[in-house]
Write a protein that holds these residues in place. Structure first.
Motif, PDB file in Angstrom:
ATOM      1  N   SER A  64       0.814  -1.212   0.000  1.00 61.33           N
ATOM      2  CA  SER A  64       0.000   0.000   0.000  1.00 61.33           C
ATOM      3  C   SER A  64       0.849   1.264   0.000  1.00 61.33           C
ATOM      4  O   SER A  64       0.347   2.351  -0.271  1.00 61.33           O
ATOM      5  N   ARG A  83      -5.394   5.374   7.360  1.00 64.93           N
ATOM      6  CA  ARG A  83      -4.282   4.415   7.278  1.00 64.93           C
ATOM      7  C   ARG A  83      -3.538   4.299   8.609  1.00 64.93           C
ATOM      8  O   ARG A  83      -2.909   3.275   8.885  1.00 64.93           O
ATOM      9  N   LEU A 105      -4.189   1.066  10.357  1.00 66.75           N
ATOM     10  CA  LEU A 105      -3.453  -0.092   9.849  1.00 66.75           C
ATOM     11  C   LEU A 105      -1.990  -0.043  10.277  1.00 66.75           C
ATOM     12  O   LEU A 105      -1.412  -1.073  10.641  1.00 66.75           O
ATOM     13  N   CYS A 157      -1.818  -1.255  13.810  1.00 64.65           N
ATOM     14  CA  CYS A 157      -2.004  -2.706  13.911  1.00 64.65           C
ATOM     15  C   CYS A 157      -0.769  -3.457  13.428  1.00 64.65           C
ATOM     16  O   CYS A 157      -0.317  -4.417  14.060  1.00 64.65           O
ATOM     17  N   ILE A 158      -0.214  -3.031  12.285  1.00 67.93           N
ATOM     18  CA  ILE A 158       0.988  -3.666  11.753  1.00 67.93           C
ATOM     19  C   ILE A 158       2.136  -3.555  12.737  1.00 67.93           C
ATOM     20  O   ILE A 158       2.872  -4.523  12.980  1.00 67.93           O
ATOM     21  N   LEU A 218     -12.520   1.918   6.276  1.00 65.27           N
ATOM     22  CA  LEU A 218     -11.564   0.830   6.037  1.00 65.27           C
ATOM     23  C   LEU A 218     -12.298  -0.461   5.689  1.00 65.27           C
ATOM     24  O   LEU A 218     -11.880  -1.210   4.799  1.00 65.27           O
ATOM     25  N   LEU A 260      -9.935  -3.676   3.225  1.00 67.95           N
ATOM     26  CA  LEU A 260      -8.659  -3.425   3.897  1.00 67.95           C
ATOM     27  C   LEU A 260      -8.638  -4.102   5.265  1.00 67.95           C
ATOM     28  O   LEU A 260      -7.606  -4.566   5.731  1.00 67.95           O
ATOM     29  N   ILE A 261      -9.788  -4.111   5.929  1.00 68.91           N
ATOM     30  CA  ILE A 261      -9.953  -4.924   7.132  1.00 68.91           C
ATOM     31  C   ILE A 261     -11.176  -5.800   6.914  1.00 68.91           C
ATOM     32  O   ILE A 261     -12.097  -5.435   6.177  1.00 68.91           O
ATOM     33  N   LEU A 301      -7.687  -8.121  10.356  1.00 69.45           N
ATOM     34  CA  LEU A 301      -7.043  -7.661   9.135  1.00 69.45           C
ATOM     35  C   LEU A 301      -7.338  -8.604   7.980  1.00 69.45           C
ATOM     36  O   LEU A 301      -7.619  -9.791   8.179  1.00 69.45           O
ATOM     37  N   VAL A 335      -3.125  -8.010   3.903  1.00 65.12           N
ATOM     38  CA  VAL A 335      -2.293  -7.234   4.828  1.00 65.12           C
ATOM     39  C   VAL A 335      -1.514  -8.167   5.749  1.00 65.12           C
ATOM     40  O   VAL A 335      -0.315  -7.970   5.986  1.00 65.12           O
TER      41      VAL A 335
END
Length: 362
Positions: A48, A89, A92, A95-96, A143, A165-166, A187, A191
């Motif tokens: 992304s 974003r 995300l 979370c990542i 999202l 995306l989720i 997720l 991702v």
């Protein structure tokens, strides 16, 4: 989430009042960062960062997008509430970062991430008032509603699928005044595959202090393509395409020039300075120059390895067609750091690593 406007910062220049290019650091005290939030270094997934999946607009963006490059495509379809934005974003990224932190500690992870809403808002430099919690709910809806169709490879898997995306977001508990406390986010496989394969890059914490969505997007592209190289340039028209801007080229030039002028005055873009090279009868280029400020945030990489040239990256693409050679480079640097290995010929060693990478993954 909408773009935030902070208080202006007084300046003595001609008695004017100027606004700082960066948002204020709203949570400077590390005590605010509970549950290892402060130690979870911000991470962004490479896929992304490469493609303009997120909208630069703070108003509902309902345009259908499709991008193609080198046999790969990504199609982004908004919901009635609009595409997920660059500010959405942040969720995300958080979370990542949490999952990568858990992997680095040897803990088991899965696609479901349980988190505290306040922790997320604090770590991404947001206010923690009622409006911020409402904005968080809206961001989760965008999202979930944004749909992607793509054949981009993440984690060695080529997905020909349609997904959000989720996959799901659930507010587990709310306080009496209606503010959410616990959130569970599931997720997408796309991702999560990228996370498991460590196809991620470290972001500067000041990324969350950049005011303009365009500044954030330009930084992401510089982080992805310039990396540890001394500089990277891109044509203005190509940059507009990669940013996903809906502006005319003339308007986009003006917006980029404003970013350049502010950066020249304040050096506020993290890790890279940015310049606009305008020449008659030639392609206008935006040039990003490495500020050499990343080493302390990338302790998992050995600082002894020099930047790789464009020729080496081109050779790597011949060895590993269809793969993101920048993602392979991150794996190579991490492998060298883990083995305390400093190759005598880094370029040749990297190309051999690419060969081994392809052999292992078919």
């Amino acid at each position: 989430m909408v773009c935030e406007i902070s208080n202006t910062v007084p300046s003595e220049v001609f008695g004017e009042v100027r606004r700082s290019p960066l948002l204020p650091d709203r949570h400077p005290n590390p005590d605010f960062f509970v549950c290892d939030v402060f130690d979870a270094v911000p991470k962004g997934d490479l896929a992304s960062m490469e493609h303009p999946i997120f909208s630069l607009s703070t108003k509902p963006d309902t345009r259908l997008r499709r991008y193609e490059q080198g046999g790969q495509f990504v199609e982004v379809t908004p919901s009635v509430k609009g595409l997920a934005t660059v500010h959405d974003r942040d969720i995300l990224i958080y979370c990542i970062s949490q999952i990568i932190g858990a992997l680095n500690e040897g803990r088991k992870v899965d696609r479901a991430v349980r988190l505290k809403a306040r922790d997320l808002l604090t770590a991404t430099n947001r206010m923690t008032n009622g409006q911020a919690y409402e904005g968080l709910k809206a961001a989760l809806e965008r999202l979930r509603g944004t749909t992607i169709s793509t054949n981009i490879k993440t984690g060695g898997t080529e997905t020909l699928d349609v997904f959000g995306l989720i996959e799901r977001a659930r507010i587990v508990r709310e306080t009496r005044d209606g503010r959410m406390q616990d959130i569970e986010i599931v997720l997408s496989d796309w991702v999560f595959n990228a996370i498991e394969a460590h196809e991620v890059l470290t972001l500067h914490r000041d990324y969350f202090r950049l005011r303009k969505p365009l500044e954030r997007r330009m930084y992401e592209l510089a982080r992805k393509h310039c990396g540890h190289q001394s500089e990277w340039s891109i044509g203005l028209e190509k940059l507009r395409e990669k940013c996903g801007s809906n502006s005319t080229l003339k308007e986009f030039r003006r917006l980029v020039r404003n970013v350049v002028e502010q950066d020249q005055a304040h050096s506020h873009i993290p890790d890279y300075s940015v310049n606009l090279v305008e020449r008659s009868n030639e392609v206008e280029k935006v040039v990003f120059v490495n500020r050499q400020t990343m080493d302390w945030r990338n302790s998992h990489m050995t600082s002894d390895l020099p930047p790789l040239s464009g020729d080496v990256h081109n050779a790597a693409r011949q060895i590993a067609p269809g793969w993101d050679v920048h993602a392979i480079e991150q794996e190579w640097r991490s492998w060298c750091a883990g083995k305390a290995c400093t190759p005598h010929n880094p370029s040749q060693h990297f190309l051999k690593f690419c060969m081994s990478w392809v052999e292992r993954r078919g």
